[in-house]
Design a protein around this motif. Sequence first.
Motif, PDB file in Angstrom:
ATOM      1  N   ILE A 250       3.267 -97.960  -5.175  1.00  0.00           N
ATOM      2  CA  ILE A 250       4.423 -97.430  -5.899  1.00  0.00           C
ATOM      3  C   ILE A 250       4.275 -97.656  -7.400  1.00  0.00           C
ATOM      4  O   ILE A 250       4.625 -96.788  -8.210  1.00  0.00           O
ATOM      5  CB  ILE A 250       5.721 -98.077  -5.376  1.00  0.00           C
ATOM      6  N   ALA A 251       3.738 -98.825  -7.796  1.00  0.00           N
ATOM      7  CA  ALA A 251       3.565 -99.118  -9.221  1.00  0.00           C
ATOM      8  C   ALA A 251       2.616 -98.112  -9.881  1.00  0.00           C
ATOM      9  O   ALA A 251       2.879 -97.616 -10.980  1.00  0.00           O
ATOM     10  CB  ALA A 251       3.042-100.543  -9.409  1.00  0.00           C
ATOM     11  N   ILE A 252       1.502 -97.805  -9.211  1.00  0.00           N
ATOM     12  CA  ILE A 252       0.573 -96.808  -9.767  1.00  0.00           C
ATOM     13  C   ILE A 252       1.217 -95.427  -9.763  1.00  0.00           C
ATOM     14  O   ILE A 252       1.014 -94.629 -10.685  1.00  0.00           O
ATOM     15  CB  ILE A 252      -0.754 -96.810  -8.984  1.00  0.00           C
ATOM     16  N   GLY A 253       2.009 -95.140  -8.743  1.00  0.00           N
ATOM     17  CA  GLY A 253       2.731 -93.869  -8.717  1.00  0.00           C
ATOM     18  C   GLY A 253       3.677 -93.724  -9.899  1.00  0.00           C
ATOM     19  O   GLY A 253       3.770 -92.654 -10.506  1.00  0.00           O
ATOM     20  N   LYS A 254       4.376 -94.794 -10.242  1.00  0.00           N
ATOM     21  CA  LYS A 254       5.269 -94.759 -11.407  1.00  0.00           C
ATOM     22  C   LYS A 254       4.479 -94.554 -12.688  1.00  0.00           C
ATOM     23  O   LYS A 254       4.917 -93.822 -13.596  1.00  0.00           O
ATOM     24  CB  LYS A 254       6.077 -96.063 -11.486  1.00  0.00           C
ATOM     25  N   LEU A 259       2.959 -90.939 -17.223  1.00  0.00           N
ATOM     26  CA  LEU A 259       1.918 -90.290 -18.029  1.00  0.00           C
ATOM     27  C   LEU A 259       1.949 -88.768 -17.861  1.00  0.00           C
ATOM     28  O   LEU A 259       1.636 -88.028 -18.794  1.00  0.00           O
ATOM     29  CB  LEU A 259       0.545 -90.841 -17.650  1.00  0.00           C
ATOM     30  N   ASN A 260       2.338 -88.305 -16.682  1.00  0.00           N
ATOM     31  CA  ASN A 260       2.483 -86.866 -16.460  1.00  0.00           C
ATOM     32  C   ASN A 260       3.528 -86.269 -17.392  1.00  0.00           C
ATOM     33  O   ASN A 260       3.383 -85.154 -17.893  1.00  0.00           O
ATOM     34  CB  ASN A 260       2.900 -86.606 -15.004  1.00  0.00           C
ATOM     35  N   ARG A 261       4.591 -87.032 -17.620  1.00  0.00           N
ATOM     36  CA  ARG A 261       5.661 -86.536 -18.478  1.00  0.00           C
ATOM     37  C   ARG A 261       5.316 -86.637 -19.958  1.00  0.00           C
ATOM     38  O   ARG A 261       5.823 -85.882 -20.781  1.00  0.00           O
ATOM     39  CB  ARG A 261       6.957 -87.307 -18.204  1.00  0.00           C
ATOM     40  N   VAL A 262       4.429 -87.570 -20.296  1.00  0.00           N
ATOM     41  CA  VAL A 262       4.076 -87.793 -21.699  1.00  0.00           C
ATOM     42  C   VAL A 262       3.001 -86.813 -22.158  1.00  0.00           C
ATOM     43  O   VAL A 262       3.042 -86.312 -23.286  1.00  0.00           O
ATOM     44  CB  VAL A 262       3.600 -89.254 -21.896  1.00  0.00           C
ATOM     45  N   HIS A 263       2.018 -86.532 -21.288  1.00  0.00           N
ATOM     46  CA  HIS A 263       0.860 -85.725 -21.686  1.00  0.00           C
ATOM     47  C   HIS A 263       0.905 -84.341 -21.038  1.00  0.00           C
ATOM     48  O   HIS A 263       1.411 -84.174 -19.932  1.00  0.00           O
ATOM     49  CB  HIS A 263      -0.441 -86.434 -21.280  1.00  0.00           C
ATOM     50  N   ASN A 264       0.316 -83.397 -21.722  1.00  0.00           N
ATOM     51  CA  ASN A 264       0.260 -82.019 -21.228  1.00  0.00           C
ATOM     52  C   ASN A 264      -0.991 -81.822 -20.355  1.00  0.00           C
ATOM     53  O   ASN A 264      -1.808 -80.939 -20.585  1.00  0.00           O
ATOM     54  CB  ASN A 264       0.251 -81.038 -22.404  1.00  0.00           C
TER      55      ASN A 264
END
Length: 373
Positions: A250-254, A259-264
Motif C-alpha cells: 500500500i505504501a508503494i501504491g501511495k 507521482l502520477n499526479r505530479v508528473h505528466n
Amino acid sequence: MTGIGRSELRAVSAAVLAVATHLSVRDVLTTILTSARRLVGARFAALGVPDDAGGFAEFLADGVSDEQWAAIGPVPRQHGLLGLLLREPNPVRLDDIREHPRFEWWPAAHPELTSFLGVPITDGDEILGEIFVANKDGGFTAQDEEMLVLLAAHAAIAIVNARLHERARELSIVEERNRIARELHDAVTQKLFSLRLAAESAATLADRDGPRSMLELALVRRLSAEVAAELRSVVVGLRPPDLAGDGLDIAIGKLTDLLNRVHNIEIVYRAGAVPRLTSPREEAVYRVSQEALHNALRHARAARIVVELMVREHNLVLRVSDDGLGFDVAGSGTRRLGIKSMRERARAVGGDLAVDSHSPGGTTVRLEVPLGG
C-alpha cells in the motif's frame, strides 16, 4: 542454574522472545521486569535507564498500582542505591535495604521496602541501567541473584538494539537529506538557472522583437512547470511512509499515485499478495522503489513506467521498468550514484539488485529480498 520449574522457564522464555521480536524497547523491558518479579517471588520490581541529567530516561515499576505510582510522585533521581548500581558493576543483595550505608529515603507514599536485590544492566564495561526487586519473604538467594543477572543481560540486548536502531534511523535521515540535496542541485538548480536566462532574454526582446519574446516567455512557462514538478517530487520524497500501518504494497501504491499526479508520465503499479517483512527489509524495498522511480522520472524521458511487486519462490521481487532512453550502467554520473545507493540498501538487508538498460529499450531495476531469515 538449578531448581527452575516449568513456570519459571516460561517466564524466561517470554523475556528472551521479547528481545528477539520487534516489540518496542519499552515493551521488551516491561516483559523482562514482570518476568523478574515473578521468577524470584518479589513483591516489587523496577528497572531504570539513566539519562545524562541525573535522572532516568526510562523508569518502569511492577507491583505498584497506577494510583500508588501517581501518589509516589516524580521519577526518582540517581541517588542512594539507585546511583550506586549505575556506577558499580556488582549486584547488591540485602536482607534489609535500610541497613545499607548508601540508603537515603523514599517518598511518603512509597511502599516500605525490606529485602532487596539489585543488578546493573551492563554491556561490556558500560552500565546501561539497573534492575532491582524487593520484598521477598525469607530474603533473596544466590539463585535469585543468578536469575536476575541473566535477565539483566537480556535487558542489555534490548537497550543496545534500541540504540543501534536509533543510530540507523539517524544515518538514514542524513542519507535522505544528502539525496534530496543532490536532487535539488542536479535538477532544480539547473532548471532555475535556465529559467532566469529565459526570463532575461524575454525582457530584452520585449520591445524590439515581439515574436521571439513570446517564444522566450513560452520557455519560461515550460521551465516553471518543470521546476514546480521537481519540487513536488522532492516534497513527496520527504513524506515518511507509514510502512508499519499500511504495509509495503500500500505504501508503494501511495507513492506511485502521488507521482502520477505530479508528473505528466503514466505510472502503472501492479502488486500481488505481499507478506510482511522485517522493518529494515520493508524500508529498503520502499527506498529502492523511490530511488528507481525518481531516476526514471528525472533522466529516462519515458512515456510509461511500470512498478511491480510480487513474490517469487522465497523472495519478494520489486521491478521498476521504463520505456525511456536507457543509459550506460557502468558509466558515471548522478544516475550511477543512485544505483550505488540502491545496491548498498539491497546488500544491507541480504538482498540483490540488478539494473538492465538498453538504448533504445529503456531501463529495468530489479530488487530481490528474502521473505524470511
